[in-house]
Design a protein around this motif. Sequence first.
Motif, short mmCIF file in Angstrom:
data_model
loop_
_atom_site.label_atom_id
_atom_site.label_comp_id
_atom_site.label_asym_id
_atom_site.label_seq_id
_atom_site.Cartn_x
_atom_site.Cartn_y
_atom_site.Cartn_z
N PRO A 40 -5.64 9.59 -2.17
CA PRO A 40 -4.18 8.47 -2.61
C PRO A 40 -4.50 7.54 -1.53
CG PRO A 40 -3.90 10.69 -2.36
CD PRO A 40 -4.83 10.74 -2.24
N HIS A 97 -4.90 -2.61 -2.87
CA HIS A 97 -4.60 -3.95 -1.87
C HIS A 97 -5.16 -4.71 -1.49
CE1 HIS A 97 -1.43 -6.09 0.57
NE2 HIS A 97 -0.54 -6.04 -0.63
N GLU A 116 1.07 -1.07 -0.07
CA GLU A 116 0.06 0.09 -0.10
C GLU A 116 0.84 0.68 -0.01
OE1 GLU A 116 -0.34 -2.05 2.12
OE2 GLU A 116 -2.68 -3.24 2.79
N LEU A 163 0.36 7.64 -5.98
CA LEU A 163 -0.58 8.71 -6.54
C LEU A 163 -0.80 9.99 -5.05
CD1 LEU A 163 -3.14 5.88 -5.08
CD2 LEU A 163 -2.26 6.52 -8.10
N LEU A 186 0.31 5.10 6.07
CA LEU A 186 -0.24 5.68 5.05
C LEU A 186 0.13 7.94 6.11
CD1 LEU A 186 -2.10 4.34 2.74
CD2 LEU A 186 0.54 4.07 2.89
N ALA A 235 -5.07 3.27 -2.34
CA ALA A 235 -4.05 2.65 -2.10
C ALA A 235 -4.51 1.20 -2.05
CB ALA A 235 -3.00 3.00 -1.73
N ILE A 237 2.04 2.37 -3.56
CA ILE A 237 1.00 2.96 -4.29
C ILE A 237 0.66 4.01 -4.20
CG2 ILE A 237 -1.57 2.63 -5.20
CD1 ILE A 237 -0.97 -0.43 -4.60
N ALA A 238 0.78 4.21 -2.29
CA ALA A 238 0.06 5.19 -1.97
C ALA A 238 1.13 7.28 -1.67
CB ALA A 238 0.12 5.93 -0.81
#
Length: 287
Positions: free
Chosen positions: A160, A168, A143, A150, A233, A164, A146-147
């Motif tokens: 984001p 996942h 994650e 983004l 995150l 993310a 991806i975050a």
Amino acid sequence: MSRTSLTPPPLPAAQASAWPELLRRRRMYGGILLVLFVVLMSSGFQLAQSRNAGGFWDGLPMIFAFPGEVLAEAWDKRARLPGLALAHLASLAETLNIAAVATLIGALAGGLLALLSTRGLARWPKAAGLFRRLTDMARAFPEIVIALILIYILGGGPVPAVVAIALHTAGALGKLFAEVAENADLKPLEGLTAVGASWVQRIWLGVLPQVAPNWLSYTLMRFEINLRASAILGFVGAGGIGYDLKIAMQWGQGRYDLVVAIFALLFLSIVLIDRLSDRLRLRLVKG
């Protein structure tokens, strides 16, 4: 009166002669794997040691220095901890919203991917492998990776993080949902097919009632994981209580009471949600 012997029957001559060779081969493979493990661990440690700013063994005695400093300052200002925790309930609510929305979107997408990739249930059987690969790709990237991508594209904030975590989650739950769906009884589907039911009707009436308890159980378990992921995150700018914790730690000495208050609030909320989810999963699976 016959006596029952507990001694196992002797092995055939061919198996008895092959057993020492099989045992020796297993021991040899086990020894090779052990040596490879030791070599990889030692080489990895040496690489990390060479790239470390200090030395691992030199810094090991100081491992509790920073936590001790944080806890000591928080204990001196312990009267402020409840107020600081209450002040960050809004950030905690944002983290919970991120986790809940991402789990809902990911579970719906994972359920669809699972039904489209399950043998015997797929709407397009020839494309089942393609949907399985999509599931694998969705859970292949963590994650946080991806975050970060983004956030670079969309900027900071909860969006984001939601995308993310949902992506996942869709990959992870899609795999688990497919394994549950593969064990579903196909006899109701045969009856529904015989009366002319469509694919959606067969899935809705014949499959979902069988898999719903396990699917909901996996979704609740994933919600616990996503709550922790949404807090993590926050450290990369995705909002929520994790972002507040990052800022508090960056302030350093003098605000460590805020760090402890936020961490305690997050820890208690995770423990509470874990306990509630365990009870709900138990009721769903066992009634």
